[in-house]
Design an enzyme around this catalytic site. Structure first.
Site, PDB file in Angstrom:
ATOM      1  N   HIS A 116       0.802  -1.247  -0.120  1.00 22.40           N
ATOM      2  CA  HIS A 116       0.138  -0.030  -0.229  1.00 22.40           C
ATOM      3  C   HIS A 116       0.831   1.399   0.019  1.00 22.40           C
ATOM      4  O   HIS A 116       0.264   2.173  -0.347  1.00 22.40           O
ATOM      5  CB  HIS A 116      -0.859  -0.024   1.213  1.00 22.40           C
ATOM      6  CG  HIS A 116      -0.426   0.167   2.546  1.00 22.40           C
ATOM      7  ND1 HIS A 116       0.368  -0.614   3.257  1.00 22.40           N
ATOM      8  CD2 HIS A 116      -0.233   1.365   3.319  1.00 22.40           C
ATOM      9  CE1 HIS A 116       0.889  -0.572   4.431  1.00 22.40           C
ATOM     10  NE2 HIS A 116       0.747   0.828   4.340  1.00 22.40           N
ATOM     11  N   HIS A 180       4.550   9.032  13.182  1.00 21.95           N
ATOM     12  CA  HIS A 180       3.744   8.117  13.268  1.00 21.95           C
ATOM     13  C   HIS A 180       4.781   7.235  13.820  1.00 21.95           C
ATOM     14  O   HIS A 180       5.975   6.980  13.539  1.00 21.95           O
ATOM     15  CB  HIS A 180       2.994   7.604  12.044  1.00 21.95           C
ATOM     16  CG  HIS A 180       3.410   7.163  11.100  1.00 21.95           C
ATOM     17  ND1 HIS A 180       4.705   7.842  10.444  1.00 21.95           N
ATOM     18  CD2 HIS A 180       3.247   5.990  10.183  1.00 21.95           C
ATOM     19  CE1 HIS A 180       5.038   7.040   9.022  1.00 21.95           C
ATOM     20  NE2 HIS A 180       4.023   5.967   9.257  1.00 21.95           N
TER      21      HIS A 180
END
Length: 313
Positions: A116, A180
């Site tokens: 992805h 993140h």
């Protein structure tokens, strides 16, 4: 004479999973619509992507810092495209040779599996990721040890030097970041089953993929509700990084050490390497200006989510 444009964006499996609020998804989709319009107007004849991998195509059995795909296929994780991409082999071969000639070591893959991290931005921009010829460039951003950030800038500059010689409209895409720190297995912490996967690339069963997907959803829900031990997002750091890119001060990032990036942005913030490489590829053709500037700290995605488009000034 090549025409070069840029679009960088964060990616997140949670964009394709239940959990994020409609308000958040609508806000991001509005920004993505702006990026799609920008790309449609530019109408690229070639796309070069800089992206990481999440132990779906690259494993510790052999982990190159950089790799050019001369043929590639999506693995189909998190609802993204499964199957071949349209990779122009001759151009990919030339690109890899040009990078080596520019004194940047790079591997090639004649059968690159991309996840992805590569495919989601292509789908966001084009709908069907096979509609444009694409050369995927992998930048290791997860598996330690990692090289210094400046190496990604030098990689991008070398690729940009090659792209400038093409008589084509070329879109460079950077996919990843920003701050993140999701739960990603490491050599030091992975249980035996995960260790077999991240070292040897042991295939995941359908059940295992669904279990991982559920774990990601649960982790995001806990993170968004302040019930997680994951490192918080760092919007101040994210905005500082984006301002450096907006101003074209790419070499200033050479001083950002790997411990600093992990401390300020989280272990997966190393994906900013893809943005640095993409902007350096654009800057190889001259000064640039950023057009679209979107940022949102999005705990529901466990990510600081950014989008930038840019053209030569």
């Amino acid at each position: 004479m090549a025409q070069i444009a840029l679009c960088c964006m964060s990616h997140s499996p949670l964009l394709n999973l239940p959990g994020p609020s409609r308000e958040l998804l609508d806000d991001i989709d509005a920004a993505l619509t702006g990026a799609r319009d920008f790309v449609a107007e530019f109408d690229p004849e070639l796309v070069v992507t800089f992206s990481p991998d999440h132990y779906n195509g690259f494993f510790y059995k052999v982990m190159p810092p950089f790799c050019v795909g001369t043929s590639a296929q999506g693995v189909g994780d998190y609802g993204t495209h499964a199957g071949p991409l349209d990779v122009p082999k001759n151009l990919a071969d030339e690109l890899a040779a040009a990078v080596l000639e520019a004194d940047v070591d790079i591997a090639i893959s004649a059968s690159m599996d991309v996840d992805h991290g590569t495919v989601q931005p292509l789908q966001n921009l084009f709908g069907d990721p096979t509609t444009r010829p694409v050369i995927p460039v992998f930048i290791n951003s997860v598996a330690t040890p990692l090289g210094p950030l400046r190496r990604s800038r030098l990689l991008g500059a070398a690729i940009g030097g090659y792209l400038a010689t093409l008589d084509k409209r070329v879109l460079v895409v950077g996919s990843g970041g920003l701050s993140h720190d999701p739960p990603v297995p490491t050599l030091a912490t992975a249980p035996p089953a995960a260790l077999e996967r991240i070292v040897h690339g042991a295939p995941m069963s359908t059940e295992a993929r669904m279990a991982r997907q559920s774990a990601v959803i649960d982790a995001a829900r806990a993170f968004a509700h302040g019930e997680s031990t994951l490192q918080p997002l760092n919007p101040v750091w994210d905005r500082t990084f984006l301002e450096i890119l907006d101003q074209g001060w790419l070499s200033d990032l050479d001083g950002w050490s790997n411990p600093f990036i992990a401390r300020e942005g989280g272990n997966s913030a190393h994906e900013i390497r893809t943005w640095v490489a993409a902007f350096a590829a654009l800057a190889a053709s001259g000064e640039y200006r950023t057009a679209q500037r979107f940022y949102r700290d999005a705990p529901e995605l466990i990510a600081g989510f950014g989008i930038r488009t840019a053209v030569l000034a």
